[in-house]
Every structure is written in structure tokens, then in C-alpha cells.
Design a protein around this motif. Structure first.
Motif, PDB file in Angstrom:
ATOM      1  N   THR A 124       0.848  -1.190   0.000  1.00 32.93           N
ATOM      2  CA  THR A 124       0.000   0.000   0.000  1.00 32.93           C
ATOM      3  C   THR A 124       0.884   1.240   0.000  1.00 32.93           C
ATOM      4  OG1 THR A 124      -0.153  -0.139   2.426  1.00 32.93           O
ATOM      5  CG2 THR A 124      -1.962  -1.082   1.149  1.00 32.93           C
ATOM      6  N   LYS A 125       0.916   1.958  -1.114  1.00 31.83           N
ATOM      7  CA  LYS A 125       1.707   3.183  -1.195  1.00 31.83           C
ATOM      8  C   LYS A 125       1.089   4.299  -0.359  1.00 31.83           C
ATOM      9  CE  LYS A 125       4.504   1.306  -4.161  1.00 31.83           C
ATOM     10  NZ  LYS A 125       5.840   0.865  -3.718  1.00 31.83           N
ATOM     11  N   ASN A 126      -0.238   4.310  -0.350  1.00 30.07           N
ATOM     12  CA  ASN A 126      -0.975   5.311   0.430  1.00 30.07           C
ATOM     13  C   ASN A 126      -1.869   4.602   1.433  1.00 30.07           C
ATOM     14  OD1 ASN A 126      -0.451   8.032  -1.144  1.00 30.07           O
ATOM     15  ND2 ASN A 126      -0.899   6.471  -2.698  1.00 30.07           N
ATOM     16  N   ALA A 127      -1.960   5.159   2.619  1.00 33.65           N
ATOM     17  CA  ALA A 127      -2.805   4.570   3.649  1.00 33.65           C
ATOM     18  C   ALA A 127      -3.355   5.678   4.541  1.00 33.65           C
ATOM     19  CB  ALA A 127      -2.027   3.561   4.483  1.00 33.65           C
ATOM     20  N   THR A 128      -4.482   5.386   5.183  1.00 35.77           N
ATOM     21  CA  THR A 128      -5.125   6.348   6.073  1.00 35.77           C
ATOM     22  C   THR A 128      -5.528   5.647   7.357  1.00 35.77           C
ATOM     23  OG1 THR A 128      -5.971   7.682   4.241  1.00 35.77           O
ATOM     24  CG2 THR A 128      -7.081   7.906   6.359  1.00 35.77           C
ATOM     25  N   ILE A 129      -5.279   6.302   8.479  1.00 31.88           N
ATOM     26  CA  ILE A 129      -5.667   5.766   9.782  1.00 31.88           C
ATOM     27  C   ILE A 129      -6.282   6.881  10.607  1.00 31.88           C
ATOM     28  CG2 ILE A 129      -3.417   6.211  10.838  1.00 31.88           C
ATOM     29  CD1 ILE A 129      -5.629   3.115  11.479  1.00 31.88           C
ATOM     30  N   GLN A 130      -7.232   6.523  11.464  1.00 37.13           N
ATOM     31  CA  GLN A 130      -7.859   7.497  12.354  1.00 37.13           C
ATOM     32  C   GLN A 130      -7.824   6.980  13.785  1.00 37.13           C
ATOM     33  OE1 GLN A 130     -11.717   8.951  11.176  1.00 37.13           O
ATOM     34  NE2 GLN A 130     -11.263   8.716   8.994  1.00 37.13           N
ATOM     35  N   PHE A 131      -7.650   7.894  14.733  1.00 40.77           N
ATOM     36  CA  PHE A 131      -7.732   7.551  16.148  1.00 40.77           C
ATOM     37  C   PHE A 131      -8.242   8.760  16.918  1.00 40.77           C
ATOM     38  CE2 PHE A 131      -3.550   9.161  15.229  1.00 40.77           C
ATOM     39  CZ  PHE A 131      -3.093   9.819  16.364  1.00 40.77           C
ATOM     40  N   PRO A 132      -8.905   8.550  18.073  1.00 39.84           N
ATOM     41  CA  PRO A 132      -9.618   9.640  18.750  1.00 39.84           C
ATOM     42  C   PRO A 132      -8.715  10.642  19.442  1.00 39.84           C
ATOM     43  CG  PRO A 132      -9.842   7.599  19.978  1.00 39.84           C
ATOM     44  CD  PRO A 132      -9.155   7.241  18.700  1.00 39.84           C
ATOM     45  N   TRP A 133      -9.190  11.895  19.443  1.00 46.51           N
ATOM     46  CA  TRP A 133      -8.576  12.987  20.203  1.00 46.51           C
ATOM     47  C   TRP A 133      -9.297  13.045  21.539  1.00 46.51           C
ATOM     48  CZ3 TRP A 133      -6.758  18.199  17.800  1.00 46.51           C
ATOM     49  CH2 TRP A 133      -6.366  19.102  18.807  1.00 46.51           C
ATOM     50  N   LYS A 134      -8.573  12.733  22.600  1.00 43.74           N
ATOM     51  CA  LYS A 134      -9.171  12.697  23.927  1.00 43.74           C
ATOM     52  C   LYS A 134      -9.495  14.103  24.414  1.00 43.74           C
ATOM     53  CE  LYS A 134      -8.335  10.989  28.625  1.00 43.74           C
ATOM     54  NZ  LYS A 134      -7.343  10.338  29.532  1.00 43.74           N
ATOM     55  N   ASP A 135     -10.736  14.286  24.897  1.00 49.59           N
ATOM     56  CA  ASP A 135     -11.185  15.580  25.443  1.00 49.59           C
ATOM     57  C   ASP A 135     -10.976  16.714  24.444  1.00 49.59           C
ATOM     58  OD1 ASP A 135     -11.784  14.271  27.868  1.00 49.59           O
ATOM     59  OD2 ASP A 135      -9.735  14.559  28.592  1.00 49.59           O
ATOM     60  N   PHE A 136     -11.433  16.482  23.227  1.00 54.15           N
ATOM     61  CA  PHE A 136     -11.217  17.471  22.159  1.00 54.15           C
ATOM     62  C   PHE A 136     -11.967  18.776  22.439  1.00 54.15           C
ATOM     63  CE2 PHE A 136     -12.818  19.456  18.253  1.00 54.15           C
ATOM     64  CZ  PHE A 136     -11.617  19.813  17.667  1.00 54.15           C
ATOM     65  N   LYS A 137     -11.277  19.873  22.185  1.00 54.27           N
ATOM     66  CA  LYS A 137     -11.878  21.212  22.219  1.00 54.27           C
ATOM     67  C   LYS A 137     -11.189  22.037  21.145  1.00 54.27           C
ATOM     68  CE  LYS A 137     -12.826  25.243  25.116  1.00 54.27           C
ATOM     69  NZ  LYS A 137     -12.643  25.869  26.457  1.00 54.27           N
ATOM     70  N   LEU A 138     -11.961  22.552  20.222  1.00 51.31           N
ATOM     71  CA  LEU A 138     -11.397  23.306  19.113  1.00 51.31           C
ATOM     72  C   LEU A 138     -10.888  24.661  19.602  1.00 51.31           C
ATOM     73  CD1 LEU A 138     -10.873  23.184  16.093  1.00 51.31           C
ATOM     74  CD2 LEU A 138     -13.122  24.213  15.724  1.00 51.31           C
ATOM     75  N   ALA A 139      -9.598  24.896  19.398  1.00 52.20           N
ATOM     76  CA  ALA A 139      -8.968  26.136  19.858  1.00 52.20           C
ATOM     77  C   ALA A 139      -7.697  26.352  19.039  1.00 52.20           C
ATOM     78  CB  ALA A 139      -8.643  26.059  21.352  1.00 52.20           C
ATOM     79  N   PRO A 140      -7.209  27.582  18.978  1.00 46.60           N
ATOM     80  CA  PRO A 140      -5.954  27.849  18.260  1.00 46.60           C
ATOM     81  C   PRO A 140      -4.783  27.109  18.912  1.00 46.60           C
ATOM     82  CG  PRO A 140      -7.154  29.879  18.647  1.00 46.60           C
ATOM     83  CD  PRO A 140      -7.832  28.835  19.471  1.00 46.60           C
TER      84      PRO A 140
END
Length: 277
Positions: free
Chosen positions: A227-243
Motif C-alpha cells: 500500500t503506497k498510500n494509507a489512512t488511519i484514524q484515532f480519537p482525540w481525547k477531550d477534544f476542544k477546538l482552539a488555536p
């Protein structure tokens, strides 16, 4: 809308640890690498259930897919791709385990001369055989009980030649799952290597004018050469969108322990946040 934030409904995560329990079978380790110095590897099986179970031990040829997981080789691929089963022997071919009993399965490398450089991988599969049960029905006749054959597979690898790997994290983005409210870190990979890498993904969040902290971790990620290209996802614990800035590090494990295989940083600005509100 900026591409750093996307909306999805469902995501599947994979997690590999040193020992894994499948129903009533405990397997340790769940991944192994043969080498010139270690031509023999031992896999330990333990029956953690309350019934005697038997397992057939066999090789499978599985191809990694970019979105994670595996598929079976096609017949053409089986002829073209050299799997490890051609240069390794496994014994025994079948085991029977009483409750609490353990059994060792031995893998022995039988390397031929002039073996071409590259990675040789097959998956060792433990196929649970049906229980010997044939209950009688009300008429006194035996009835047939349908049982699914469950299979548990683990990768076994041998690398020939000088091992050079150069995986790259090409993109980082955030994926929000509406139904659960969970936000995942999405990592896109690329490489053009003959060999796979094995490691963990560590996500470090540094808020603007703040202190860095770990917000995500995924152990045992394998990036295979097919696989030349691959994608993986995993959770962001206690996510809060901020700069701030998000750094993802692909840190080697196992035979790659101590190596930083790849890293990338995503900067989140107030302007980006305003665009997704």
C-alpha cells in the motif's frame, strides 16, 4: 470550509497489543519478525474458555488495504507475490487445548540461497474447529448443529537485504463523528518502500501560549509495502477546538524501537475555527 475539518458518520479503529484474546483463545505475540539471528519464533496459545477446543494452524495470504484491514490474495497475486509460507515451516499443524492449557507453535525460517531482497510476509491463521456435539432432538434422532469456523490471523515477517524505510505523513485533518460527538485525528501516509514499518502514533497538542499534552495514542500500526498510500484514524481525547498546533509522531515499535519514522504538524488558527462554526 477548510479541509482540516471533515464530517463523517462512522469510523473503524484498529488496535494491536502484545497479546490478544479472541473469544476463548489467547495468542502471544500477535505479530512476529524472523531474522538471520532469530530464525525460530515461538507463538503461545492459551485456552481461556471452559471447553476443550481444537485449532488448525495454517498460512493465509492477506493483502493490506489503504483504509485498514486486509483482503485475500487473488489467484494471480498468489502466483506473483512470494509469501513467507514458501520459506518457513510451522509445527504443529493442529492443536487441541483443554481449559487453561497452553501450547507452543514453532515457526522456523528455511531461507534458500540467493533469496531476492524484499519483505516476505504471510499470516499465520488459527482456525477453530467445530465442537464434537450432536444433540438429540425430541424424536431421539441426532440433529445437525451449524457452527461457524472462526479464524484468528497474525502477520509473520522476514526481510531480506538492507532494510531502508522512509514513510511520510502527507496530511493531518480532524474528523468529527456526529452520532457519538467524538473527534478523530486522521493521518494520511505515503511511502515507496520495499519494507513495512511498525510503530505507534502519538498526538501532541500545544494550545496557543499553552503547555503541550498528549491527546491521542494508537499502538501497533503497520504500514505495509503493498500500500503506497494509507489512512488511519484515532480519537482525540477531550477534544476542544482552539488555536494551537497538533503534532503527530509515528514512533517505531518492535524492531523499529527508538526510531522516529515520520512526523507532521497541523496548525489551527482562529480564522480556521471561524470557518467551521
Amino acid at each position: 470550509m477548510h479541509t482540516f475539518f471533515k464530517i463523517v458518520i462512522l469510523v473503524t479503529l484498529g488496535l494491536i497489543v502484545a497479546a490478544q484474546s479472541y473469544a476463548s483463545l489467547l495468542i502471544s505475540p500477535v505479530r512476529t519478525v524472523l531474522s538471520e539471528r532469530e530464525r525460530t519464533q515461538i507463538i503461545t496459545l492459551i485456552n481461556t474458555g471452559n471447553e476443550t477446543r481444537s485449532y488448525r494452524v495454517e498460512w493465509r495470504q492477506l493483502m493490506a488495504v489503504p483504509e485498514g484491514g486486509y483482503r485475500e490474495y487473488t489467484e494471480e497475486e498468489k502466483k506473483r507475490i512470494a509469501g513467507l509460507e514458501r520459506i518457513a515451516r510451522v509445527t504443529p499443524k493442529q492443536v487441541s487445548l483443554q481449559p487453561g492449557q497452553r501450547q507452543s507453535v514453532k515457526i522456523l525460517l528455511r531461507k534458500p540461497e540467493n533469496l531476492a531482497a524484499g519483505e516476505y510476509r504471510s499470516h499465520l491463521s488459527f482456525v477453530a474447529l467445530p465442537l464434537n456435539t450432536a444433540p438429540e432432538n425430541n424424536s431421539g434422532e441426532s440433529s445437525i448443529k451449524l457452527q461457524l469456523l472462526m479464524s484468528y490471523s497474525m502477520p509473520v515477517i522476514y526481510r531480506a537485504g538492507s532494510v531502508i524505510v522512509n514513510p511520510e505523513i502527507t496530511n493531518l485533518s480532524l474528523v468529527h463523528i456526529k452520532e457519538s460527538g467524538v473527534t478523530n485525528i486522521k493521518v494520511d501516509f505515503y511511502h515507496d518502500d520495499l519494507f513495512s514499518t511498525h510503530g505507534r502514533l502519538v498526538a501532541i497538542w500545544t494550545p496557543k501560549n499553552g503547555t503541550p499534552r498528549q491527546v491521542g495514542l494508537l499502538n501497533g500500526y503497520n504500514f505495509y509495502p503493498e500500500t503506497k498510500n494509507a489512512t488511519i484514524q484515532f480519537p482525540w481525547k477531550d477534544f476542544k477546538l482552539a488555536p494551537g498546533s497538533l503534532e503527530v509522531r509515528y514512533e517505531g515499535q518492535g524492531e523499529y524501537h527508538g526510531l522516529l519514522l515520520a512526523q507532521k504538524t497541523l496548525t489551527i488558527t482562529q480564522q480556521m475555527i471561524n470557518s467551521v462554526k
